[in-house]
Design an enzyme around this catalytic site. Structure first.
Site, PDB file in Angstrom:
ATOM      1  N   TYR A   7       0.831  -1.209   0.000  1.00  0.00           N
ATOM      2  CA  TYR A   7       0.000   0.000   0.000  1.00  0.00           C
ATOM      3  C   TYR A   7       0.861   1.254   0.000  1.00  0.00           C
ATOM      4  O   TYR A   7       2.023   1.246   0.430  1.00  0.00           O
ATOM      5  CB  TYR A   7      -0.973   0.017   1.182  1.00  0.00           C
ATOM      6  CG  TYR A   7      -0.379   0.338   2.540  1.00  0.00           C
ATOM      7  CD1 TYR A   7      -0.342   1.649   3.023  1.00  0.00           C
ATOM      8  CD2 TYR A   7       0.122  -0.665   3.362  1.00  0.00           C
ATOM      9  CE1 TYR A   7       0.176   1.943   4.273  1.00  0.00           C
ATOM     10  CE2 TYR A   7       0.639  -0.381   4.615  1.00  0.00           C
ATOM     11  CZ  TYR A   7       0.667   0.923   5.069  1.00  0.00           C
ATOM     12  OH  TYR A   7       1.190   1.221   6.312  1.00  0.00           O
ATOM     13  N   CYS A   8       0.265   2.336  -0.513  1.00  0.00           N
ATOM     14  CA  CYS A   8       0.870   3.669  -0.439  1.00  0.00           C
ATOM     15  C   CYS A   8      -0.191   4.619   0.106  1.00  0.00           C
ATOM     16  O   CYS A   8      -1.067   4.200   0.873  1.00  0.00           O
ATOM     17  CB  CYS A   8       1.428   4.110  -1.795  1.00  0.00           C
ATOM     18  SG  CYS A   8       0.220   4.198  -3.142  1.00  0.00           S
ATOM     19  N   TRP A   9      -0.125   5.886  -0.257  1.00  0.00           N
ATOM     20  CA  TRP A   9      -1.034   6.864   0.335  1.00  0.00           C
ATOM     21  C   TRP A   9      -2.493   6.603  -0.036  1.00  0.00           C
ATOM     22  O   TRP A   9      -3.371   6.555   0.816  1.00  0.00           O
ATOM     23  CB  TRP A   9      -0.613   8.270  -0.086  1.00  0.00           C
ATOM     24  CG  TRP A   9      -1.606   9.351   0.227  1.00  0.00           C
ATOM     25  CD1 TRP A   9      -2.253  10.151  -0.658  1.00  0.00           C
ATOM     26  CD2 TRP A   9      -2.073   9.749   1.522  1.00  0.00           C
ATOM     27  NE1 TRP A   9      -3.099  11.024  -0.009  1.00  0.00           N
ATOM     28  CE2 TRP A   9      -3.001  10.795   1.338  1.00  0.00           C
ATOM     29  CE3 TRP A   9      -1.804   9.323   2.822  1.00  0.00           C
ATOM     30  CZ2 TRP A   9      -3.660  11.423   2.391  1.00  0.00           C
ATOM     31  CZ3 TRP A   9      -2.462   9.947   3.881  1.00  0.00           C
ATOM     32  CH2 TRP A   9      -3.369  10.986   3.656  1.00  0.00           C
ATOM     33  N   TYR A  35      -3.463   3.861   2.278  1.00  0.00           N
ATOM     34  CA  TYR A  35      -3.527   4.272   3.688  1.00  0.00           C
ATOM     35  C   TYR A  35      -4.795   5.056   3.983  1.00  0.00           C
ATOM     36  O   TYR A  35      -5.347   4.962   5.094  1.00  0.00           O
ATOM     37  CB  TYR A  35      -2.295   5.114   4.052  1.00  0.00           C
ATOM     38  CG  TYR A  35      -2.431   5.759   5.414  1.00  0.00           C
ATOM     39  CD1 TYR A  35      -2.172   5.032   6.571  1.00  0.00           C
ATOM     40  CD2 TYR A  35      -2.865   7.076   5.548  1.00  0.00           C
ATOM     41  CE1 TYR A  35      -2.338   5.601   7.824  1.00  0.00           C
ATOM     42  CE2 TYR A  35      -3.028   7.656   6.790  1.00  0.00           C
ATOM     43  CZ  TYR A  35      -2.764   6.918   7.927  1.00  0.00           C
ATOM     44  OH  TYR A  35      -2.943   7.491   9.157  1.00  0.00           O
ATOM     45  N   SER A  60       2.366   2.123  -4.965  1.00  0.00           N
ATOM     46  CA  SER A  60       2.068   0.733  -4.611  1.00  0.00           C
ATOM     47  C   SER A  60       1.730  -0.092  -5.846  1.00  0.00           C
ATOM     48  O   SER A  60       2.032  -1.291  -5.905  1.00  0.00           O
ATOM     49  CB  SER A  60       0.916   0.671  -3.606  1.00  0.00           C
ATOM     50  OG  SER A  60      -0.237   1.322  -4.101  1.00  0.00           O
TER      51      SER A  60
END
Length: 355
Positions: free
Chosen positions: A92-94, A121, A100
């Protein structure tokens, strides 16, 4: 890529959760148990963002792709060099975007069964906030109520040692809660990080058993407590912790030793109380600091600052304070765990149920 997306509810199905955001983003908050493997450093992310605004989106994307590719290669040679062929990571990323997505795609090309967290996130953060509206209400609380210096935090720790369920909000917030309550050399977590830590703590509790918590106001330093938690333990049972003035002063001198050992810092903190107290009173307290009259200052703060504040806030917030069990506590004695066990026995035998 849509077939590689999974929802947050399936996060527990994976071998490992990988957070590919920058170290700064990760430090602010992250999914519990996640490993940080940033595809952009803090500085690289700023550089790409600046290029996007000042040059063009195309140049920023090309620059970012090159940086991400190099960083992924580095992680493959180091961080993930020992992962087995059947490894199943969740990435995952933001917000479930390019960072991601690129890692997920490449990991699948290698042969790993990687998946991307849908929404990143941000999805996790929304779920955390939703949880804090409902989860705190699942428990019954016993609030330790009492003025500053009575040793509530020490009693809470002793209750934990004695086997009780305890929620130490000040430990999670890295702050003692009062105006002078900052921890020496320890910054507070972000609000997001505190919320994550709080949810993790709440999920360890058994709803069939009470949870002891220290009485707190809406804010602990810079941290705001969720209203659902405050409302629930304000409506619950109370134990009023009582300590004699000498014990309280000694307790303050011990717990706030870092302030008393730094006169200029302490005087600066006292200066912040202007508005709550007259300038003349603050000047008098600062003179006590200069004269190294620590015990006198501790007694002054207890009598003129902490006790009046406690009297106002406790009557306002705790519905059942008038029926609270009054417990005489000696916070500086070596037998605090035995005192906590005695309190638990008293609670078991007394009719403290809220009606």
């Amino acid at each position: 890529m849509k077939n590689l997306l999974v929802s947050l509810e399936h996060a527990g199905d994976f071998d490992e959760i990988i957070d590919v955001r920058t170290p700064l983003e990760f430090a602010e908050d992250h999914i519990p148990g996640a490993l940080n493997a940033p595809v952009l450093s803090n500085e690289e992310r700023v550089l790409v963002g600046t290029t996007y605004k000042q040059v063009s989106p195309f140049e920023a994307t090309r620059m970012g792709a090159a940086l991400v590719a190099r960083n992924i290669a580095h992680h493959l040679e180091t961080t993930f060099s020992d992962r087995p062929r059947n490894w199943r990571p969740l990435i995952y990323c933001w917000r479930g975007g390019k960072r991601s997505g690129s890692v997920t795609m490449l990991f699948n090309m290698i042969g790993w069964q990687a998946r991307q967290l849908e929404g990143g996130y941000k999805t996790y953060r929304r779920a955390t906030l939703d949880t804090l509206v409902t989860l705190p209400k699942a428990f019954s609380y016993i609030a330790l109520v009492g003025p500053t210096g009575s040793g509530k935090t020490r009693l809470l720790a002793a209750l934990n040692t004695a086997g009780a369920q305890t929620l130490d909000l000040e430990a999670l917030a890295a702050h003692r809660g009062s105006l002078l309550g900052a921890w020496a050399g320890v910054p507070q977590p972000s609000q997001k990080r505190f919320d994550t830590l709080l949810v993790s703590a709440l999920r360890t509790f058994d709803p069939a058993r009470p949870v002891f918590v220290e009485a707190e106001s809406r804010r602990i330093g810079s941290i705001a407590l969720p209203l659902a938690l405050l409302d629930t333990f304000h409506q619950g049972r109370c134990v009023e912790v009582i300590s004699n003035p000498e014990d309280r002063a000694a307790f303050l001198l011990h717990d706030y030793a870092h302030l008393f050992d730094d006169p200029e810092l302490l005087k600066g903190q006292l200066q912040r109380m202007i508005g709550l107290h007259s300038r003349e009173r603050i000047t008098g307290w600062q003179q006590l600091v200069d004269d190294n009259r620590r015990a006198d200052l501790a007694h002054e703060l207890i009598e003129r600052h902490y006790d009046p504040a406690y009297a106002r806030s406790s009557r306002q917030h705790f519905v059942h304070l008038a029926r609270a069990l009054q417990w005489n506590f000696r916070p500086n004695d070596a037998d605090v765990v035995d005192q906590a066990k005695a309190l638990l026995a008293e609670l078991d035998s007394s009719a403290l149920a809220v009606v």
